[in-house]
Motif scaffolding. Structure first.
Motif, PDB file in Angstrom:
ATOM      1  N   LEU A 117     -33.972 -11.549 -14.674  1.00  0.00           N
ATOM      2  CA  LEU A 117     -33.505 -11.087 -15.974  1.00  0.00           C
ATOM      3  C   LEU A 117     -33.325 -12.269 -16.917  1.00  0.00           C
ATOM      4  CD1 LEU A 117     -30.846  -8.443 -14.834  1.00  0.00           C
ATOM      5  CD2 LEU A 117     -33.347  -8.230 -14.991  1.00  0.00           C
ATOM      6  N   SER A 118     -33.394 -11.988 -18.200  1.00  0.00           N
ATOM      7  CA  SER A 118     -33.367 -13.052 -19.200  1.00  0.00           C
ATOM      8  C   SER A 118     -31.991 -13.199 -19.844  1.00  0.00           C
ATOM      9  CB  SER A 118     -34.396 -12.773 -20.294  1.00  0.00           C
ATOM     10  OG  SER A 118     -34.253 -13.681 -21.373  1.00  0.00           O
ATOM     11  N   ASP A 120     -31.598 -14.343 -22.702  1.00  0.00           N
ATOM     12  CA  ASP A 120     -31.792 -14.180 -24.137  1.00  0.00           C
ATOM     13  C   ASP A 120     -31.539 -12.759 -24.612  1.00  0.00           C
ATOM     14  OD1 ASP A 120     -32.462 -16.888 -24.369  1.00  0.00           O
ATOM     15  OD2 ASP A 120     -34.545 -16.478 -23.809  1.00  0.00           O
ATOM     16  N   ASP A 121     -31.569 -11.774 -23.697  1.00  0.00           N
ATOM     17  CA  ASP A 121     -31.210 -10.404 -24.083  1.00  0.00           C
ATOM     18  C   ASP A 121     -29.947  -9.930 -23.354  1.00  0.00           C
ATOM     19  OD1 ASP A 121     -32.020  -9.873 -21.502  1.00  0.00           O
ATOM     20  OD2 ASP A 121     -33.726  -8.623 -22.036  1.00  0.00           O
ATOM     21  N   GLY A 122     -29.151 -10.908 -22.889  1.00  0.00           N
ATOM     22  CA  GLY A 122     -27.899 -10.560 -22.213  1.00  0.00           C
ATOM     23  C   GLY A 122     -28.088 -10.075 -20.798  1.00  0.00           C
ATOM     24  N   GLN A 124     -30.256  -7.949 -19.559  1.00  0.00           N
ATOM     25  CA  GLN A 124     -30.459  -6.504 -19.444  1.00  0.00           C
ATOM     26  C   GLN A 124     -31.352  -6.202 -18.247  1.00  0.00           C
ATOM     27  OE1 GLN A 124     -31.595  -4.343 -22.961  1.00  0.00           O
ATOM     28  NE2 GLN A 124     -30.452  -5.715 -24.313  1.00  0.00           N
ATOM     29  N   GLY A 126     -34.135  -5.104 -16.061  1.00  0.00           N
ATOM     30  CA  GLY A 126     -35.543  -4.958 -16.379  1.00  0.00           C
ATOM     31  C   GLY A 126     -36.276  -4.039 -15.424  1.00  0.00           C
ATOM     32  N   THR A 144     -23.598 -13.891 -13.694  1.00  0.00           N
ATOM     33  CA  THR A 144     -23.719 -13.606 -15.122  1.00  0.00           C
ATOM     34  C   THR A 144     -22.518 -12.890 -15.704  1.00  0.00           C
ATOM     35  OG1 THR A 144     -24.805 -11.457 -14.808  1.00  0.00           O
ATOM     36  CG2 THR A 144     -26.223 -13.431 -14.833  1.00  0.00           C
ATOM     37  N   HIS A 148     -23.741  -3.700 -15.541  1.00  0.00           N
ATOM     38  CA  HIS A 148     -24.820  -2.793 -15.906  1.00  0.00           C
ATOM     39  C   HIS A 148     -24.300  -1.355 -15.971  1.00  0.00           C
ATOM     40  CE1 HIS A 148     -27.743  -5.984 -15.376  1.00  0.00           C
ATOM     41  NE2 HIS A 148     -27.325  -6.194 -14.146  1.00  0.00           N
ATOM     42  N   ASP A 152     -28.266   3.047 -15.859  1.00  0.00           N
ATOM     43  CA  ASP A 152     -29.408   2.146 -15.664  1.00  0.00           C
ATOM     44  C   ASP A 152     -29.658   1.889 -14.184  1.00  0.00           C
ATOM     45  OD1 ASP A 152     -29.525   2.076 -18.394  1.00  0.00           O
ATOM     46  OD2 ASP A 152     -28.855  -0.007 -18.603  1.00  0.00           O
ATOM     47  N   GLY A 272     -24.382 -13.345 -22.254  1.00  0.00           N
ATOM     48  CA  GLY A 272     -24.138 -11.944 -21.994  1.00  0.00           C
ATOM     49  C   GLY A 272     -22.810 -11.461 -22.542  1.00  0.00           C
ATOM     50  N   GLU A 273     -22.350 -10.342 -21.991  1.00  0.00           N
ATOM     51  CA  GLU A 273     -21.032  -9.786 -22.316  1.00  0.00           C
ATOM     52  C   GLU A 273     -20.210  -9.778 -21.045  1.00  0.00           C
ATOM     53  OE1 GLU A 273     -18.950  -5.614 -23.808  1.00  0.00           O
ATOM     54  OE2 GLU A 273     -21.105  -5.895 -24.077  1.00  0.00           O
TER      55      GLU A 273
END
Length: 338
Positions: A117-118, A120-122, A124, A126, A144, A148, A152, A272-273
């Motif tokens: 997972l990246s 750069d998009d938190g 998310q 994949g 991280t 999730h 998902d 991330g959050e």
């Protein structure tokens, strides 16, 4: 596939005299009520361990039949049991996450496919290859701290696929939201060591379909769960303990936000959050910063042993505000010394 030190864990960062922000165990020692129960059980150590009461306690806590519960020697034992009992043709580990699942799979001779997972998009969630028949994912994920959505995770389910969700830190999330415990085709791993300060005792459990639990039990070494660990499982599943855990989770959430605010004010990038009792940061020269922090008396977790991360990343455990204030001051000095 890049090589990583999959056997490196936060306890290797800790040393004598260092303030520990590298290990994600919240309490420095078990609470008095739990210590009292453990001490009272010492006279029974001549007998072989019996996890019957612990299994019943976990089943009651999650409103599941006992046939869907396996008590383990910490959540980490479950990874080895899964790797030993199962024969996947296409095993996938979603990274960055706790490295023990991949290490256990490789030790058992399985090929491992990574879904990375990246940041750069938190981070998310994949796409997972359709042919995957065994998938490992963390929630909230170590390192991280991303939680999730359950929807998902459930979307990963397929006929003939087993999805293993490491929920070792979910009791640090108020309300334990986004759990998939009890869902058919899903295996949930839980740990009691983080919230209750008993990492040295090794206490955890698996929640899964009865057929999966039977397969894992068949390869579990006899008496792998100690008598004291079984006592701890019973004690930590009682309603009063669950209420206390919820209060600790709320307090940890506030402390985490305090840490995040301090890092952000300093210009440190928080990824991330964060929803777990730790945060992941990215900063240039992080490895040098980590070493300078050690010289100043603080241990944090390096990030470059997690697939998908590199030497720019550090994981920082949430601590009380006094400790965080001292840490932030030394972090600022360690960064400006570059």
């Amino acid at each position: 596939m890049a090589d990583y030190d999959l056997w490196h864990h936060g306890d290797r960062e800790v040393g004598e005299g260092l303030v520990d922000l590298a290990v994600n165990v919240r309490l420095p020692a078990p609470p008095a009520w739990l210590r009292a129960e453990l001490v009272a059980a010492l006279d029974d150590l001549a007998a072989y361990p019996d996890v019957t009461a612990a299994t019943a306690a976990v089943a009651s806590r999650h409103s599941l039949p006992e046939s869907q519960v396996l008590v383990t020697s910490g959540a980490a034992e479950a990874f080895t049991l899964l790797a030993t009992a199962l024969r996947p043709s296409h095993a996938v580990v979603v990274h960055p996450q706790f490295t023990e699942p991949e290490a256990a799979l490789r030790a058992a001779g399985h090929a491992v496919h990574r879904v990375v997972l990246s940041p750069d998009d938190g981070f998310q969630l994949g796409e997972v290859p359709e042919e995957a028949d065994l998938v490992f994912v963390g929630n909230p994920t170590n390192p991280t701290s991303v939680l999730h959505p359950a929807a998902d995770l459930l979307a990963l389910g397929r006929p003939g696929r087993l999805v293993v969700v490491d929920e070792a830190f979910l009791d640090a999330v108020p309300g334990e939201t986004e759990s998939v415990a009890g869902q058919p085709g899903f295996v949930v791993l839980r740990s009691l060591t983080k919230t209750w300060g008993i990492a040295g005792l090794r206490a955890g459990y698996v929640l899964a379909d009865e057929s999966v639990v039977d397969s894992l039990r068949a390869v579990q070494p006899p008496w792998s769960v100690s008598s004291l660990a079984a006592v701890a499982v019973v004690a930590c599943c009682r309603p009063a303990a669950l209420e206390e855990a919820e209060k600790l989770a709320v307090a940890a959430e506030a402390d985490r936000e305090y840490l995040v605010s301090g890092l952000t004010a300093m210009g440190v990038e928080v990824l991330g959050e964060p929803r777990g009792p730790f945060v992941l940061v990215r900063l240039p020269g992080a490895d040098g910063v980590r070493e300078r922090l050690r010289g100043r008396g603080f241990a944090v977790r390096r990030g470059d042993t997690f697939p998908g991360l590199d030497a720019r990343y550090l994981r920082i455990a949430v601590r009380d505000r006094e400790t965080v204030d001292a840490f932030l001051a030394h972090l600022h000095s360690s960064i400006t010394e570059q």
